[in-house]
Design a protein around this motif. Structure first.
Motif, mmCIF file in Angstrom:
data_model
loop_
_atom_site.group_PDB
_atom_site.id
_atom_site.type_symbol
_atom_site.label_atom_id
_atom_site.label_comp_id
_atom_site.label_asym_id
_atom_site.label_seq_id
_atom_site.Cartn_x
_atom_site.Cartn_y
_atom_site.Cartn_z
ATOM 1 N N ASP A 17 133.384 52.060 116.835
ATOM 2 C CA ASP A 17 133.262 50.866 116.004
ATOM 3 C C ASP A 17 134.322 50.938 114.907
ATOM 4 N N LEU A 18 135.363 50.110 115.049
ATOM 5 C CA LEU A 18 136.473 50.179 114.094
ATOM 6 C C LEU A 18 136.036 49.790 112.692
ATOM 7 N N GLN A 19 135.139 48.810 112.589
ATOM 8 C CA GLN A 19 134.677 48.412 111.262
ATOM 9 C C GLN A 19 133.947 49.553 110.572
ATOM 10 N N ALA A 20 133.050 50.199 111.302
ATOM 11 C CA ALA A 20 132.344 51.336 110.713
ATOM 12 C C ALA A 20 133.299 52.487 110.419
ATOM 13 N N LEU A 21 134.292 52.680 111.286
ATOM 14 C CA LEU A 21 135.266 53.751 111.054
ATOM 15 C C LEU A 21 136.055 53.505 109.779
ATOM 16 N N VAL A 22 136.525 52.272 109.587
ATOM 17 C CA VAL A 22 137.307 51.951 108.389
ATOM 18 C C VAL A 22 136.462 52.113 107.132
ATOM 19 N N VAL A 23 135.239 51.632 107.192
ATOM 20 C CA VAL A 23 134.358 51.744 106.022
ATOM 21 C C VAL A 23 134.062 53.207 105.699
ATOM 22 N N ALA A 24 133.782 53.999 106.734
ATOM 23 C CA ALA A 24 133.467 55.407 106.498
ATOM 24 C C ALA A 24 134.676 56.169 105.961
ATOM 25 N N VAL A 25 135.867 55.872 106.480
ATOM 26 C CA VAL A 25 137.076 56.531 105.971
ATOM 27 C C VAL A 25 137.335 56.124 104.527
ATOM 28 N N LEU A 449 118.584 51.048 100.573
ATOM 29 C CA LEU A 449 119.876 51.689 100.827
ATOM 30 C C LEU A 449 120.513 52.079 99.506
ATOM 31 N N ILE A 450 120.806 53.369 99.358
ATOM 32 C CA ILE A 450 121.445 53.894 98.158
ATOM 33 C C ILE A 450 122.932 54.112 98.435
ATOM 34 N N ASP A 451 123.739 53.757 97.456
ATOM 35 C CA ASP A 451 125.193 53.912 97.541
ATOM 36 C C ASP A 451 125.751 53.144 98.737
ATOM 37 N N PRO A 452 125.489 51.843 98.842
ATOM 38 C CA PRO A 452 126.045 51.072 99.964
ATOM 39 C C PRO A 452 127.531 50.805 99.753
ATOM 40 N N ASP A 453 128.188 50.453 100.820
ATOM 41 C CA ASP A 453 129.599 50.094 100.715
ATOM 42 C C ASP A 453 129.691 48.684 100.117
ATOM 43 N N PRO A 454 130.465 48.503 99.044
ATOM 44 C CA PRO A 454 130.505 47.178 98.400
ATOM 45 C C PRO A 454 131.128 46.100 99.277
#
Length: 506
Positions: A17-25, A449-454
Motif C-alpha cells: 500500500d503506497l499510501q500507507a508506506l508514504v505515511v509510515a515513512v 487513536l493516539i498520535d494519528p497522522d495529520p
C-alpha cells in the motif's frame, strides 16, 4: 463461499500500500533526518580531517596523423591508456631520478581526454612542488614517447616505400638490359615484343618516381605532428579550498544520508508491517475509530484544539458509561500515559452521579505512583478489584501489549474501548488483540487513536463489519451480567460462519 470471499479480498488487497508506506515513512522522519544530519557531519568531518593530497595538473595538445572532424574520441582515449603504461611511468621516474616502482607511480596519476586533441594529466605527491615536478616529467615523457612513435611510424612507412622503389628499379634495370641499344623500329620482326618492353620500362619508371615521391611525403608530415604535440598548460599546483570542500562533502553526505535513511525507513516499514492509517487500524481491530488525540500537547496554538478534542471524547465516553449497566474498561496499546489521563478524566466526569473506582491494571506506574489531587477518583490495583462495593461504578484500565494476561481483562470490564497508538503494534498483533477479546466475549465499543497522522484522510468507520472486520456484526444472547440483565455482543467471524467453527473457537 468462504474460499471465494477470501480470494476476492486477497486479490483486492495490494501487495504494498503506497499510501500507507508514504505515511509510515513520513512518521519516521526522525530516523531519516538523523541519518541526513549524520551524513552531513561525516562529510564535513572528512573534508577537515582527511584533506586531499597535494596535486598538480597540466594539459598536453596531442596531434594525430589520423585526425578526422568526425572522430568520436577514440584517438585521445588511446592516448589516455598509453599514459597509464609502465613505459611512460618509467621514463618519467628516470627523469626525476626516483627509485619508485612504475607500478606504484601509476596509482598517483591519471589522464583525462578533454577533447579529441587535449589530454589533461592529474598527479598527486607529498608536496605541491613534488606534484608539479611529477606532472612535468609525465608530460615530457608522454610528448617524447608520442614523437618517437610518430617518427617510427613515418620511418617504417618510408622504408617500405623505398624498398618497393628499389625492387622496381631492379626490375627496370632488367628491362633496360633486354632493350639494350635497340629502338622500336630497328627490328621489324620483333616490333611487338619491343613495344611491350618499352611500355614496361615506361611503367616501371613512373612507379619508381611515384614510390620515391611517397617516401618523401611520408617524412614531410612527421615534423608537423611532432611540433604539434606540446604542453599547452604548464604544470601547476591545484589549490584546495577547505570551506568549499567542507560544503561540497557535507552536501554529498547529506544527500547520501537522506537516501540511506529513507531506504532504511521504507524497508523497516515493510518488514514491521505496523498499520498507521485509521482505515487499516480499524480493519485489523474490527472496530471503528471513534476519536483521535495527539500524543503530546503540541504547540501553543494547537493546545486548545487538543483540549477540545479531549473534552469531547470524555463527554462521549461518560455518556456511554452512564448508559451501560456493565463496567467499561480502557485497554491501551503503546500509550499507557495517554490512557491513564483519559481514564482519570472519564472518572471525574462520571463521579458527578455517584462514586467511581478506577481499577489500575497497567504494567507501569502511570496510575499507581501518581500524586492524587482533590476530587480525583479512587484508584485501586487489580488485586483489590474484588473488594469494591457493588454500588460503586468501575472503570478498568489495562493493557493489551505483548505479555498480557488475557483472562484477567474481563475483570477490568465486560466491554472496552481500545486506546491504540498509531504505528505501534503490528498488523499480526492487532489481529491477536481482536481475536483474544472476541474469545473473552469482550466487545469493543470503539478505538481511540493516539498520535494519528495529520494528513490521514482515510475512513476509520467499519460500514460493513461482516466483510471488512475481523469480527462479525451478528448478535446472540450473552451470559447474564452481574446485575441480572442480558446483553448482546458481537461475535468473531469464525463464530458466525457455522456451528463447527463456533465450537472450535470455543
Amino acid at each position: 463461499m468462504t474460499t471465494s470471499t477470501t480470494s476476492e479480498s486477497s486479490a483486492a488487497t495490494p501487495l504494498i500500500d503506497l499510501q500507507a508506506l508514504v505515511v509510515a515513512v513520513r512518521r519516521r522522519r526522525r530516523l531519516w533526518c538523523a541519518m541526513a544530519l549524520l551524513g552531513l557531519l561525516i562529510g564535513a568531518a572528512v573534508a577537515v580531517l582527511l584533506p586531499p593530497a597535494p596535486a598538480a595538473v597540466t594539459k598536453v595538445l596531442v596531434a594525430h596523423q589520423e585526425d578526422q572532424p568526425n572522430d568520436t574520441g577514440t584517438l585521445i582515449r588511446t592516448d589516455v591508456q598509453l599514459l597509464g603504461t609502465t613505459r611512460i611511468a618509467d621514463q618519467a621516474l628516470r627523469s626525476l631520478k626516483s627509485p619508485e616502482k612504475p607500478e606504484d607511480f601509476m596509482r598517483d596519476y591519471r589522464g583525462t581526454g578533454l577533447s579529441n586533441n587535449v589530454l589533461q594529466i592529474d598527479v598527486t605527491g607529498d608536496t605541491d612542488a613534488e606534484a608539479v615536478a611529477r606532472a612535468k616529467a609525465l608530460a615530457d615523457a608522454f610528448v617524447a614517447d608520442h614523437a618517437k612513435r610518430v617518427r617510427d611510424i613515418a620511418d617504417a612507412e618510408a622504408k617500405g616505400l623505398l624498398a618497393q622503389r628499389d625492387r622496381m628499379q631492379e626490375e627496370l634495370a632488367g628491362v633496360n638490359k633486354q632493350i639494350g641499344g635497340r629502338s622500336p623500329d630497328s627490328d621489324p620482326k620483333a616490333s611487338a615484343s619491343m613495344e611491350s618492353l618499352f611500355a614496361r620500362r615506361a611503367e616501371l619508371t613512373s612507379r619508381v618516381a611515384d614510390f620515391s615521391q611517397r617516401a618523401e611525403e611520408a617524412r614531410i608530415g612527421t615534423p608537423q605532428l611532432i611540433a604539434g604535440t606540446q604542453i599547452v598548460d604548464a604544470p601547476r599546483a591545484v589549490r584546495h579550498s577547505l570551506p568549499k570542500a567542507a560544503v561540497t562533502n557535507a552536501v554529498i553526505g547529506l544527500v547520501l544520508g537522506l537516501f540511506v535513511g529513507l531506504a532504511l525507513a521504507a524497508v523497516g516499514v515493510v518488514v514491521a508491517d505496523r498499520p498507521v492509517l485509521r482505515r487499516d487500524i480499524a480493519a485489523n481491530l474490527g472496530a471503528s475509530v471513534i476519536a483521535e488525540l495527539p500524543r503530546r500537547s503540541g504547540r501553543l496554538w494547537q493546545r486548545r484544539r487538543t483540549r477540545v478534542a479531549r473534552e469531547r471524547l470524555t463527554t462521549s465516553l461518560a455518556r456511554t458509561v452512564r448508559g451501560s449497566a456493565e463496567p467499561v474498561s480502557l485497554l491501551e496499546l503503546g500509550c499507557a500515559r495517554s490512557t491513564s489521563v483519559i481514564a482519570l478524566d472519564l472518572a471525574r466526569a462520571v463521579a458527578a452521579q455517584g462514586p467511581v473506582v478506577v481499577i489500575d491494571g497497567l504494567p507501569g506506574p502511570q496510575l499507581a505512583k501518581r500524586r492524587p489531587k482533590s476530587g480525583d477518583p479512587t484508584v485501586v490495583s487489580g488485586e483489590r478489584a474484588a473488594a469494591v462495593s457493588p454500588q460503586e461504578r468501575l472503570i478498568g484500565v489495562g493493557s493489551v501489549a505483548p505479555g498480557t494476561a488475557w483472562t484477567d481483562l474481563q475483570y477490568l470490564g465486560t466491554q472496552t474501548v481500545l486506546v491504540v497508538r498509531a504505528g505501534h503494534g503490528s498488523a499480526a498483533w492487532l489481529h491477536t488483540v481482536a481475536r483474544q477479546l472476541a474469545d473473552q466475549r469482550i466487545p469493543v465499543i470503539g478505538v481511540v487513536l493516539i498520535d494519528p497522522d495529520p494528513r490521514d484522510r482515510t475512513d476509520g468507520t467499519l460500514w460493513d463489519g461482516l466483510h471488512t472486520a475481523l469480527r462479525g456484526r451478528s448478535e446472540i444472547p450473552a451470559r447474564q451480567n452481574r446485575t441480572g440483565g442480558r446483553r448482546t455482543e458481537r461475535l468473531p467471524v469464525w463464530a458466525a460462519q457455522g456451528p463447527d467453527n463456533d465450537q472450535e473457537a470455543r
